[in-house]
Design a protein around this motif. Structure first.
Motif, PDB file in Angstrom:
ATOM      1  N   LEU A  14      25.557  29.285 -26.382  1.00 10.28           N
ATOM      2  CA  LEU A  14      26.481  29.931 -25.542  1.00 10.28           C
ATOM      3  C   LEU A  14      26.501  30.297 -24.416  1.00 10.28           C
ATOM      4  CD1 LEU A  14      26.525  33.267 -28.526  1.00 10.28           C
ATOM      5  CD2 LEU A  14      28.366  31.900 -28.033  1.00 10.28           C
ATOM      6  N   PRO A  15      26.928  30.601 -23.170  1.00  6.47           N
ATOM      7  CA  PRO A  15      26.739  30.836 -22.179  1.00  6.47           C
ATOM      8  C   PRO A  15      25.921  32.109 -21.835  1.00  6.47           C
ATOM      9  CG  PRO A  15      29.208  31.081 -22.426  1.00  6.47           C
ATOM     10  CD  PRO A  15      28.762  30.744 -23.785  1.00  6.47           C
ATOM     11  N   PHE A  16      24.175  32.313 -21.913  1.00  8.51           N
ATOM     12  CA  PHE A  16      24.208  33.213 -21.398  1.00  8.51           C
ATOM     13  C   PHE A  16      24.299  33.741 -20.406  1.00  8.51           C
ATOM     14  CE2 PHE A  16      21.596  30.855 -24.596  1.00  8.51           C
ATOM     15  CZ  PHE A  16      20.916  32.067 -25.348  1.00  8.51           C
ATOM     16  N   GLY A  17      24.924  33.745 -18.991  1.00  9.03           N
ATOM     17  CA  GLY A  17      24.976  34.307 -18.135  1.00  9.03           C
ATOM     18  C   GLY A  17      26.342  34.978 -18.369  1.00  9.03           C
ATOM     19  N   LEU A  18      27.129  34.715 -19.893  1.00  7.68           N
ATOM     20  CA  LEU A  18      28.619  35.969 -19.519  1.00  7.68           C
ATOM     21  C   LEU A  18      28.216  36.906 -20.569  1.00  7.68           C
ATOM     22  CD1 LEU A  18      31.152  33.733 -20.320  1.00  7.68           C
ATOM     23  CD2 LEU A  18      30.505  33.747 -18.309  1.00  7.68           C
ATOM     24  N   THR A  19      28.358  37.917 -20.117  1.00  8.39           N
ATOM     25  CA  THR A  19      28.217  39.474 -20.711  1.00  8.39           C
ATOM     26  C   THR A  19      28.991  39.017 -22.699  1.00  8.39           C
ATOM     27  OG1 THR A  19      28.634  40.772 -18.836  1.00  8.39           O
ATOM     28  CG2 THR A  19      29.197  41.429 -20.946  1.00  8.39           C
ATOM     29  N   ALA A  20      27.839  39.553 -23.733  1.00  7.67           N
ATOM     30  CA  ALA A  20      28.243  39.838 -24.749  1.00  7.67           C
ATOM     31  C   ALA A  20      29.108  40.694 -24.803  1.00  7.67           C
ATOM     32  CB  ALA A  20      26.959  39.481 -25.261  1.00  7.67           C
ATOM     33  N   TYR A  21      29.691  40.466 -25.957  1.00  7.29           N
ATOM     34  CA  TYR A  21      30.616  41.237 -26.714  1.00  7.29           C
ATOM     35  C   TYR A  21      30.465  41.904 -27.911  1.00  7.29           C
ATOM     36  CZ  TYR A  21      33.046  41.663 -21.867  1.00  7.29           C
ATOM     37  OH  TYR A  21      33.299  42.253 -20.455  1.00  7.29           O
ATOM     38  N   ALA A  22      30.824  42.722 -28.165  1.00  6.89           N
ATOM     39  CA  ALA A  22      30.371  42.566 -30.076  1.00  6.89           C
ATOM     40  C   ALA A  22      32.156  42.147 -30.430  1.00  6.89           C
ATOM     41  CB  ALA A  22      29.983  44.206 -30.680  1.00  6.89           C
ATOM     42  N   ALA A  23      32.069  41.165 -32.064  1.00  8.84           N
ATOM     43  CA  ALA A  23      32.810  40.675 -32.360  1.00  8.84           C
ATOM     44  C   ALA A  23      32.666  41.075 -33.966  1.00  8.84           C
ATOM     45  CB  ALA A  23      33.539  39.315 -32.210  1.00  8.84           C
ATOM     46  N   THR A  24      34.197  41.442 -34.348  1.00 11.55           N
ATOM     47  CA  THR A  24      34.295  40.950 -35.965  1.00 11.55           C
ATOM     48  C   THR A  24      34.094  39.255 -36.187  1.00 11.55           C
ATOM     49  OG1 THR A  24      35.207  43.159 -35.827  1.00 11.55           O
ATOM     50  CG2 THR A  24      35.626  42.091 -37.929  1.00 11.55           C
ATOM     51  N   VAL A  25      33.488  39.078 -37.001  1.00 12.03           N
ATOM     52  CA  VAL A  25      33.726  38.559 -37.217  1.00 12.03           C
ATOM     53  C   VAL A  25      33.864  38.043 -39.572  1.00 12.03           C
ATOM     54  CG1 VAL A  25      32.522  35.584 -38.105  1.00 12.03           C
ATOM     55  CG2 VAL A  25      31.958  37.170 -36.113  1.00 12.03           C
ATOM     56  N   THR A  26      34.796  37.527 -39.493  1.00 16.97           N
ATOM     57  CA  THR A  26      35.259  37.401 -40.723  1.00 16.97           C
ATOM     58  C   THR A  26      35.624  35.967 -41.442  1.00 16.97           C
ATOM     59  OG1 THR A  26      37.216  39.399 -40.309  1.00 16.97           O
ATOM     60  CG2 THR A  26      37.657  37.953 -42.329  1.00 16.97           C
ATOM     61  N   TYR A  27      34.945  36.101 -42.593  1.00 19.26           N
ATOM     62  CA  TYR A  27      34.741  34.981 -43.750  1.00 19.26           C
ATOM     63  C   TYR A  27      35.725  35.050 -45.114  1.00 19.26           C
ATOM     64  CZ  TYR A  27      30.770  33.506 -41.180  1.00 19.26           C
ATOM     65  OH  TYR A  27      30.504  32.775 -40.073  1.00 19.26           O
ATOM     66  N   ASP A  28      36.626  34.615 -45.490  1.00 22.51           N
ATOM     67  CA  ASP A  28      37.361  34.900 -46.904  1.00 22.51           C
ATOM     68  C   ASP A  28      36.467  33.449 -48.020  1.00 22.51           C
ATOM     69  OD1 ASP A  28      40.639  35.466 -44.755  1.00 22.51           O
ATOM     70  OD2 ASP A  28      38.999  37.117 -46.114  1.00 22.51           O
ATOM     71  N   TRP A  29      35.601  33.653 -49.016  1.00 23.21           N
ATOM     72  CA  TRP A  29      34.671  33.266 -50.017  1.00 23.21           C
ATOM     73  C   TRP A  29      35.574  33.026 -51.345  1.00 23.21           C
ATOM     74  CZ3 TRP A  29      29.456  33.405 -47.273  1.00 23.21           C
ATOM     75  CH2 TRP A  29      29.238  32.450 -45.941  1.00 23.21           C
ATOM     76  N   SER A  30      35.970  31.725 -51.481  1.00 26.40           N
ATOM     77  CA  SER A  30      36.581  31.344 -53.154  1.00 26.40           C
ATOM     78  C   SER A  30      35.067  31.018 -53.770  1.00 26.40           C
ATOM     79  CB  SER A  30      37.647  30.726 -53.054  1.00 26.40           C
ATOM     80  OG  SER A  30      37.741  30.848 -54.489  1.00 26.40           O
TER      81      SER A  30
END
Length: 583
Positions: A14-30
């Protein structure tokens, strides 16, 4: 792209110089059956996700909310997922061990794991149902850290998984393992070792670049020695714990351990270099003459050049992980509030099978999941009895410094894993060091090594400490409660969470701050539904008693012991059948 290169996972920085924002990471697993042949010796059913195997990586960043929607399409087996190494602060019901923090997800069932990750590092996910992760249900879990102390010291990331491989599926293999026909408890020997769930792995590299290589041993049983010819590893993380940099030519990884190393490439492309994983054959009671314990991969500088055979070595000389120093400088917990022993032994019970014991107790999963017992037993929640005599339960008070002394009264090497915390490794004896003698002066390190999987040597001992402060750690804003259940502290004999050897009873349950659980934790409806669908009670003590929590009548019992005066060879089939039933 060749099949072996396809299995290599490249994680872009990731471009470490940028501000990091928390995200929601969703996985749909069968989750369903597919067919695979990773060692090119036998095609067999394996457990895939979304009809793919090897499995996808679960990738997030510190602070991200992770949602994994699971649909069990196996048809013939229940399942679950455990996110190995994550503390699950405030979300203990998302931890995954069946019979401890949840009910199994039955065929056709659905279940959602929803938690926030506040830890950086290298982890993995796997089934926590008997036999399933060696059958394929296992994958890397990588948590990126924009504030990593090593973020400017490498160019790219790679993931390298190690594993052993069996041609037989796990259920019949475990049945043979836990059988009167195997009275010595000899674990089944794998047919092969794998890198990234394949063999002959080729890793393209560029001269002069430095790679952060995240290595995960996902084995069912076998530890491995690992080395890169012509290159020196610089260890910077173990089990999600940043360490002070330390050079190593070879490392030893028990099953479930993880290492991250910096590996700098040479400045020319004259030669390609082999790297090797070699299974620890000391773990095998008998080594089949046909076994090749090694798996080889290559750092490929130039695809037009040969792939050299690995150089034979005279002996294994791995770095001692006890010498690693945590980067955060956490000092030794000196004032111990609660200390107890877990004395390890192996012995036969009346069904003829060989079991593992802590303090003469072999673990048996109870009728009510441990977490649900903690939530529904009122003021008795702090009484260890309600969790069952055969679960090795310990009640931990909030903020106590807990010391666990593991005495290995067995000639085998045994790794141990803690859910919800990292261990401080206070001291570890050499082989044949005997039981720990607390009255003897010991030179404990001021800043001890810490990780969540540690190994005690044959007939040796290890002393571990941690602070029961999970409720006080930084809690993500979307957490539903502020306490945790440290469950199944020790999950297995040779592998932390092993589907092969967890079945023989080497497990202990620690219940941390259960009163806080009752105040704050509510089990989601979909979690309760799988219990209902599987006819598993969700209230009461270990025996399912909701009226008298101290009445354990009907709790799950191990097989009866061998009658006094009998030897294993003197018991016939009828006696074994009778004794195999619980008392």
């Amino acid at each position: 792209m060749s099949p072996s290169l396809f299995h290599l996972s490249l994680l872009l920085l990731l471009p470490f110089g940028l501000t990091a924002y928390a995200a929601t990471v969703t996985y749909d697993w069968s989750i369903s059956w597919v067919t695979a042949n990773p060692d090119n010796a036998l095609a067999r059913p394996v457990i895939g996700i979304n009809q793919q195997w090897p499995l996808p990586h679960l990738i997030a960043s510190v602070g991200d909310r992770v949602i994994v929607n699971v649909a069990n399409q196996l048809g013939n087996q229940s399942t679950s997922l455990h996110f190995h190494g994550l503390f699950q602060n405030g979300t203990t019901h998302m931890d995954g061990p069946v019979g401890v923090t949840q009910c199994a997800i039955p065929p056709g069932g659905r279940f959602t794991y929803n938690f926030t990750i506040d830890q950086a590092g290298t982890y993995w996910y796997h089934s926590h149902v008997r036999g399933q992760y060696p059958d394929g249900l296992r994958g890397a879990l990588i948590v990126h850290d924009p504030e990593s102390p090593y973020k400017d010291q490498y160019d790219e990331e790679l993931v390298l998984t190690l594993s052993d491989w069996y041609h037989s599926q796990m259920p019949p293999l475990i049945d043979r393992f836990l059988s009167y026909a195997n009275p010595t408890g000899a674990e089944p020997v794998p047919e092969a070792a794998l890198f990234n769930d394949t063999q002959n792995l080729k890793v393209r590299v560029q001269p002069g670049k430095t790679y952060l290589i995240r290595m995960i041993n996902m084995a069912a049983f076998a530890a491995q020695y690992l080395w890169f010819e012509g290159h020196t590893m610089r260890i910077v993380e173990v089990d999600g714990v940043y360490t002070e940099p330390k050079d190593a030519d070879m490392i030893y990884m028990t099953a479930a351990q993880r290492y991250s190393v910096l590996l700098t490439m040479r400045n020319d492309t004259d030669t390609n270099f082999a790297f090797v994983g070699s299974m620890d054959q000391d773990l095998f009671d008998q080594v089949p003459p046909s076994l090749n314990p090694n798996v080889t991969g290559w750092l490929v500088y130039d695809e037009t050049k040969d792939l050299p055979k690995p150089t034979l070595i005279d002996e294994f000389t791995p770095i001692d992980d006890f010498t690693l120093v945590p980067h955060d400088g956490e000092k030794l917990f000196e004032n111990v509030d609660y200390s107890f022993n877990l004395d390890v032994k192996m012995d036969n019970l009346g069904d003829g099978a060989n079991y593992a014991f802590f303090n003469d107790i072999t673990y048996m999963k109870q009728k009510v999941p441990t977490l649900y017992t903690a939530l529904t037993t009122g003021t008795d929640t702090t009484n260890a009895l309600v969790y069952g005599i055969n679960t090795n339960p310990y009640i931990l008070k909030k903020d106590d410094v807990v010391e666990i002394i593991v005495n290995n009264d067995d000639p085998g090497k045994h790794p141990f894993h803690l859910h919800g915390h990292n261990f401080q490794v206070v001291t570890r004896s050499e082989e044949d060091g005997g039981f720990f003698n607390g009255s003897t002066p010991h030179n404990f390190p001021a800043v001890p090594m810490k990780r969540d999987v540690v190994m005690v040597k044959p007939n040796g001992n290890i002393v571990l400490r941690f602070k029961a402060d999970n409720p006080d750690k930084s809690i993500p804003s979307n957490s539903q409660n502020n306490s945790t259940l440290s469950t199944d502290m020790v999950l297995a004999v040779h592998v932390s969470g092993s589907s092969i050897v967890i079945s023989n009873g080497m497990s202990s349950t620690m219940i941390e701050a259960p009163e806080e659980l009752q105040k704050n934790l509510k089990i989601p409806d979909d979690h309760m539904k799988v219990c209902v669908d599987d006819n598993v009670p969700t209230a009461g003590n270990a025996a399912g008693n909701t009226k008298d929590f101290l009445d354990l009548t009907g709790q799950v019992q191990p097989p009866a012991p061998i009658p006094a005066g009998y030897g294993m060879g003197e018991l016939g089939p009828s006696e074994l059948a009778r004794l195999s039933k619980a008392e």
